[in-house]
Design a protein around this motif. Structure first.
Motif, PDB file in Angstrom:
ATOM      1  N   TYR A  47       0.807  -1.220   0.000  1.00 26.56           N
ATOM      2  CA  TYR A  47       0.000   0.000   0.000  1.00 26.56           C
ATOM      3  C   TYR A  47       0.843   1.274   0.000  1.00 26.56           C
ATOM      4  O   TYR A  47       0.297   2.367  -0.148  1.00 26.56           O
ATOM      5  CB  TYR A  47      -0.924   0.026   1.219  1.00 26.56           C
ATOM      6  N   GLY A  48       2.146   1.151   0.221  1.00 28.59           N
ATOM      7  CA  GLY A  48       2.978   2.336   0.287  1.00 28.59           C
ATOM      8  C   GLY A  48       2.639   3.183   1.497  1.00 28.59           C
ATOM      9  O   GLY A  48       2.429   2.674   2.592  1.00 28.59           O
ATOM     10  N   ILE A  49       2.547   4.501   1.280  1.00 28.04           N
ATOM     11  CA  ILE A  49       2.244   5.429   2.371  1.00 28.04           C
ATOM     12  C   ILE A  49       0.989   6.211   1.979  1.00 28.04           C
ATOM     13  O   ILE A  49       1.033   7.400   1.682  1.00 28.04           O
ATOM     14  CB  ILE A  49       3.422   6.390   2.632  1.00 28.04           C
ATOM     15  N   PRO A  50      -0.171   5.534   1.956  1.00 29.43           N
ATOM     16  CA  PRO A  50      -1.387   6.174   1.454  1.00 29.43           C
ATOM     17  C   PRO A  50      -2.143   6.934   2.536  1.00 29.43           C
ATOM     18  O   PRO A  50      -1.884   6.793   3.722  1.00 29.43           O
ATOM     19  CB  PRO A  50      -2.208   4.983   0.978  1.00 29.43           C
ATOM     20  N   GLN A  51      -3.057   7.736   2.121  1.00 29.37           N
ATOM     21  CA  GLN A  51      -4.031   8.389   2.978  1.00 29.37           C
ATOM     22  C   GLN A  51      -5.382   8.243   2.276  1.00 29.37           C
ATOM     23  O   GLN A  51      -5.439   8.238   1.044  1.00 29.37           O
ATOM     24  CB  GLN A  51      -3.694   9.866   3.159  1.00 29.37           C
ATOM     25  N   HIS A  73      -6.742   6.542   6.203  1.00 30.13           N
ATOM     26  CA  HIS A  73      -6.793   5.243   6.849  1.00 30.13           C
ATOM     27  C   HIS A  73      -8.170   5.040   7.469  1.00 30.13           C
ATOM     28  O   HIS A  73      -8.877   6.003   7.731  1.00 30.13           O
ATOM     29  CB  HIS A  73      -5.710   5.164   7.928  1.00 30.13           C
ATOM     30  N   PRO A  74      -8.592   3.829   7.740  1.00 30.19           N
ATOM     31  CA  PRO A  74      -7.864   2.575   7.519  1.00 30.19           C
ATOM     32  C   PRO A  74      -7.831   2.185   6.039  1.00 30.19           C
ATOM     33  O   PRO A  74      -8.735   2.516   5.274  1.00 30.19           O
ATOM     34  CB  PRO A  74      -8.665   1.556   8.331  1.00 30.19           C
ATOM     35  N   ILE A  75      -6.780   1.468   5.667  1.00 33.58           N
ATOM     36  CA  ILE A  75      -6.607   1.014   4.286  1.00 33.58           C
ATOM     37  C   ILE A  75      -7.445  -0.245   4.077  1.00 33.58           C
ATOM     38  O   ILE A  75      -7.437  -1.157   4.908  1.00 33.58           O
ATOM     39  CB  ILE A  75      -5.128   0.703   4.006  1.00 33.58           C
ATOM     40  N   ARG A  76      -8.143  -0.291   2.946  1.00 32.86           N
ATOM     41  CA  ARG A  76      -8.958  -1.454   2.617  1.00 32.86           C
ATOM     42  C   ARG A  76      -8.341  -2.223   1.454  1.00 32.86           C
ATOM     43  O   ARG A  76      -7.533  -1.677   0.692  1.00 32.86           O
ATOM     44  CB  ARG A  76     -10.387  -1.010   2.293  1.00 32.86           C
ATOM     45  N   GLU A  77      -8.733  -3.476   1.330  1.00 36.78           N
ATOM     46  CA  GLU A  77      -8.114  -4.367   0.356  1.00 36.78           C
ATOM     47  C   GLU A  77      -8.240  -3.876  -1.081  1.00 36.78           C
ATOM     48  O   GLU A  77      -7.379  -4.177  -1.917  1.00 36.78           O
ATOM     49  CB  GLU A  77      -8.713  -5.773   0.458  1.00 36.78           C
ATOM     50  N   ASN A  78      -9.260  -3.099  -1.377  1.00 36.52           N
ATOM     51  CA  ASN A  78      -9.457  -2.616  -2.741  1.00 36.52           C
ATOM     52  C   ASN A  78      -8.779  -1.281  -3.019  1.00 36.52           C
ATOM     53  O   ASN A  78      -8.885  -0.744  -4.129  1.00 36.52           O
ATOM     54  CB  ASN A  78     -10.956  -2.490  -3.048  1.00 36.52           C
ATOM     55  N   ASP A  79      -8.079  -0.728  -2.026  1.00 34.73           N
ATOM     56  CA  ASP A  79      -7.356   0.521  -2.248  1.00 34.73           C
ATOM     57  C   ASP A  79      -6.182   0.300  -3.197  1.00 34.73           C
ATOM     58  O   ASP A  79      -5.699  -0.824  -3.363  1.00 34.73           O
ATOM     59  CB  ASP A  79      -6.870   1.101  -0.913  1.00 34.73           C
ATOM     60  N   LEU A  85      -2.543   0.077  -4.914  1.00 36.34           N
ATOM     61  CA  LEU A  85      -1.269  -0.468  -4.452  1.00 36.34           C
ATOM     62  C   LEU A  85      -0.128   0.409  -4.977  1.00 36.34           C
ATOM     63  O   LEU A  85      -0.035   0.674  -6.168  1.00 36.34           O
ATOM     64  CB  LEU A  85      -1.101  -1.912  -4.945  1.00 36.34           C
ATOM     65  N   HIS A  86       0.735   0.842  -4.049  1.00 35.02           N
ATOM     66  CA  HIS A  86       1.879   1.687  -4.393  1.00 35.02           C
ATOM     67  C   HIS A  86       3.061   1.232  -3.538  1.00 35.02           C
ATOM     68  O   HIS A  86       3.344   1.829  -2.500  1.00 35.02           O
ATOM     69  CB  HIS A  86       1.597   3.171  -4.133  1.00 35.02           C
ATOM     70  N   GLY A  87       3.733   0.174  -3.927  1.00 31.50           N
ATOM     71  CA  GLY A  87       4.808  -0.383  -3.118  1.00 31.50           C
ATOM     72  C   GLY A  87       5.978   0.565  -2.963  1.00 31.50           C
ATOM     73  O   GLY A  87       6.361   1.252  -3.908  1.00 31.50           O
ATOM     74  N   VAL A  88       6.537   0.611  -1.763  1.00 32.68           N
ATOM     75  CA  VAL A  88       7.720   1.427  -1.495  1.00 32.68           C
ATOM     76  C   VAL A  88       8.961   0.551  -1.618  1.00 32.68           C
ATOM     77  O   VAL A  88       9.088  -0.453  -0.918  1.00 32.68           O
ATOM     78  CB  VAL A  88       7.654   2.050  -0.080  1.00 32.68           C
ATOM     79  N   GLY A  89       9.872   0.916  -2.513  1.00 38.80           N
ATOM     80  CA  GLY A  89      11.131   0.199  -2.651  1.00 38.80           C
ATOM     81  C   GLY A  89      10.979  -1.134  -3.354  1.00 38.80           C
ATOM     82  O   GLY A  89       9.867  -1.579  -3.675  1.00 38.80           O
ATOM     83  N   PRO A  90      12.095  -1.819  -3.602  1.00 40.77           N
ATOM     84  CA  PRO A  90      12.065  -3.104  -4.310  1.00 40.77           C
ATOM     85  C   PRO A  90      11.190  -4.158  -3.645  1.00 40.77           C
ATOM     86  O   PRO A  90      10.528  -4.941  -4.326  1.00 40.77           O
ATOM     87  CB  PRO A  90      13.535  -3.530  -4.316  1.00 40.77           C
ATOM     88  N   TYR A  91      11.163  -4.173  -2.319  1.00 45.42           N
ATOM     89  CA  TYR A  91      10.373  -5.192  -1.612  1.00 45.42           C
ATOM     90  C   TYR A  91       8.877  -4.975  -1.840  1.00 45.42           C
ATOM     91  O   TYR A  91       8.149  -5.913  -2.192  1.00 45.42           O
ATOM     92  CB  TYR A  91      10.702  -5.153  -0.119  1.00 45.42           C
ATOM     93  N   GLY A  92       8.406  -3.760  -1.632  1.00 47.39           N
ATOM     94  CA  GLY A  92       6.996  -3.483  -1.835  1.00 47.39           C
ATOM     95  C   GLY A  92       6.567  -3.727  -3.270  1.00 47.39           C
ATOM     96  O   GLY A  92       5.496  -4.287  -3.535  1.00 47.39           O
ATOM     97  N   HIS A 141       3.731   8.280  10.294  1.00 51.44           N
ATOM     98  CA  HIS A 141       2.425   8.331   9.645  1.00 51.44           C
ATOM     99  C   HIS A 141       1.456   7.373  10.337  1.00 51.44           C
ATOM    100  O   HIS A 141       1.876   6.373  10.930  1.00 51.44           O
ATOM    101  CB  HIS A 141       2.526   7.926   8.171  1.00 51.44           C
ATOM    102  N   GLU A 142       0.176   7.666  10.224  1.00 50.42           N
ATOM    103  CA  GLU A 142      -0.808   6.696  10.658  1.00 50.42           C
ATOM    104  C   GLU A 142      -0.672   5.457   9.786  1.00 50.42           C
ATOM    105  O   GLU A 142      -0.477   5.557   8.572  1.00 50.42           O
ATOM    106  CB  GLU A 142      -2.212   7.285  10.528  1.00 50.42           C
ATOM    107  N   SER A 143      -0.759   4.281  10.375  1.00 47.55           N
ATOM    108  CA  SER A 143      -0.592   3.038   9.619  1.00 47.55           C
ATOM    109  C   SER A 143      -1.570   2.000  10.154  1.00 47.55           C
ATOM    110  O   SER A 143      -1.263   1.260  11.088  1.00 47.55           O
ATOM    111  CB  SER A 143       0.853   2.536   9.724  1.00 47.55           C
ATOM    112  N   VAL A 144      -2.749   1.963   9.539  1.00 48.34           N
ATOM    113  CA  VAL A 144      -3.830   1.105  10.014  1.00 48.34           C
ATOM    114  C   VAL A 144      -4.550   0.514   8.812  1.00 48.34           C
ATOM    115  O   VAL A 144      -4.872   1.234   7.865  1.00 48.34           O
ATOM    116  CB  VAL A 144      -4.845   1.896  10.867  1.00 48.34           C
TER     117      VAL A 144
END
Length: 347
Positions: free
Chosen positions: A116-120, A122-128, A130-137, A284-287
């Motif tokens: 999900y990266g660092i989105p706004q 929250h809370p993040i839902r499964e259909n939001d 996807l923005h992976g941070v870095g190679p792992y994400g 950041h909030e992370s939920v």
């Protein structure tokens, strides 16, 4: 679904060993595939295969005769971008292809909320988005695409996106907090520390995996967030461990912007074990929402953030001496502290 034999990739890792132990308690025949030796007391009860998920021969031989695969193995963010891609994407593709070819009934993929990266907001839902941070994400997003393709070809593929999970056998980045607390230091938090930050106990994650293994296919064949129901702020999380250590130390707030800038430099110079997704999300909030998990699978995690962290800290204290002088890039060992081993004396 009646599972009689389950393959756990990464069975020697932190999640792997906790899952293996739960499956053994529930009388499932367990096979493990891992590049690390399965050096636990349960060794005689597990069909442990030493091999790489990037090796087609190892994948095929480990997959034969199993009803279910739980794919926990992954190259973690401290690995090189090339290793992350070849393991987390290439290895997942090999496993999925083998599962389809050999008629495996169910393939449970352990993804991450890093997708999900660092989105706004929250809370993040499964259909939001996807923005992976870095190679792992990014690799986890690509692997999830492969899972969706396999699902379209008829394989049942539950995808779990857990929050950072802790519990017995967990070290990695959390070992920094436990080490500082044990030695009587305070611990820094980026920003005010009042941001809500959800974690997860590995026992609750294992229970969720069990439900994905055993409940009706129509209920589980999609993506699920997994996180604690009860969680506090980042400050609350850290303070609960400092209180457990009993030295009277407190969390110390650091201005987020200059601290993040410094951590970027230290990471680039390989002087800190903390990678971008850790320090750029810490203030950041992370939920994530766990409503889908609760409504579809009838499961609500039992452990709060504080319970999970204190349980992990107690395990760390009991086993601390075993890890002196050891470091690596997995969750089973401490990560090299680098310059942070000096910084702790400021707190």
């Amino acid at each position: 679904m009646a599972t009689t034999r389950c393959l756990v990739t990464g069975g020697s890792g932190f999640l792997g060993i906790n899952l293996v132990r739960m499956l053994l308690e529930r009388r499932v025949l367990v096979r493990s595939l891992d590049i690390a030796s399965f050096d636990y007391p349960e060794r005689g009860r597990v069909d442990a295969i030493l091999g790489d998920i990037r090796d087609p021969g190892a994948v095929d031989s480990s997959m034969r005769g199993v009803d279910c695969v739980v794919h926990c193995a992954a190259a973690l963010p401290l690995a090189s971008a090339e290793e992350i891609a070849s393991t987390d994407v290439g290895g997942t593709k090999l496993l999925l292809d083998a599962a389809l070819r050999l008629g495996v009934g169910r393939f449970i993929f352990i993804s991450s909320t890093a997708v999900y990266g660092i989105p706004q907001p929250h809370p993040i839902r499964e259909n939001d988005a996807l923005h992976g941070v870095g190679p792992y994400g990014q690799a986890k997003i690509e692997a999830e695409k492969l899972c969706a393709q396999a699902r379209a070809r008829g394989l049942c593929v539950p995808v779990l996106r857990p929050k950072s999970f802790v519990g017995p056998e967990r070290l990695g980045a959390f070992e920094l907090l436990y080490d500082w607390a044990f030695e009587g230091h305070g611990f820094p938090v980026l920003g005010s520390g009042e941001n809500a930050y959800q974690l997860l106990d590995v026992e609750d994650l294992c229970e969720m995996i069990w439900r994905c293994m055993t409940l009706d296919r129509g209920l589980v064949d999609e993506a699920f967030n997994v996180g604690a129901l009860e969680f506090g702020s980042m400050r609350d999380n850290f303070q609960s461990v400092l209180d457990r250590a009993g030295h009277g130390k407190r969390v110390v707030a650091l201005p987020a912007r200059p601290a993040v800038a410094l951590l970027r430099v230290l990471e680039a110079l390989r002087l800190s074990p903390l990678y971008r997704w850790i320090y750029e999300t810490a203030d950041h909030e992370s939920v994530v929402s766990i409503e889908r998990m609760q409504s579809r699978l009838g499961f609500t995690p039992r452990h709060s953030n504080r319970d999970a962290l204190r349980r992990n800290y107690d395990w760390y204290v009991a086993h601390r001496a075993e890890f002196r002088g050891r470091s690596g890039v997995t969750h089973r060992v401490p990560w090299k502290h680098g310059v942070l081993s000096v910084a702790k004396w400021l707190f």
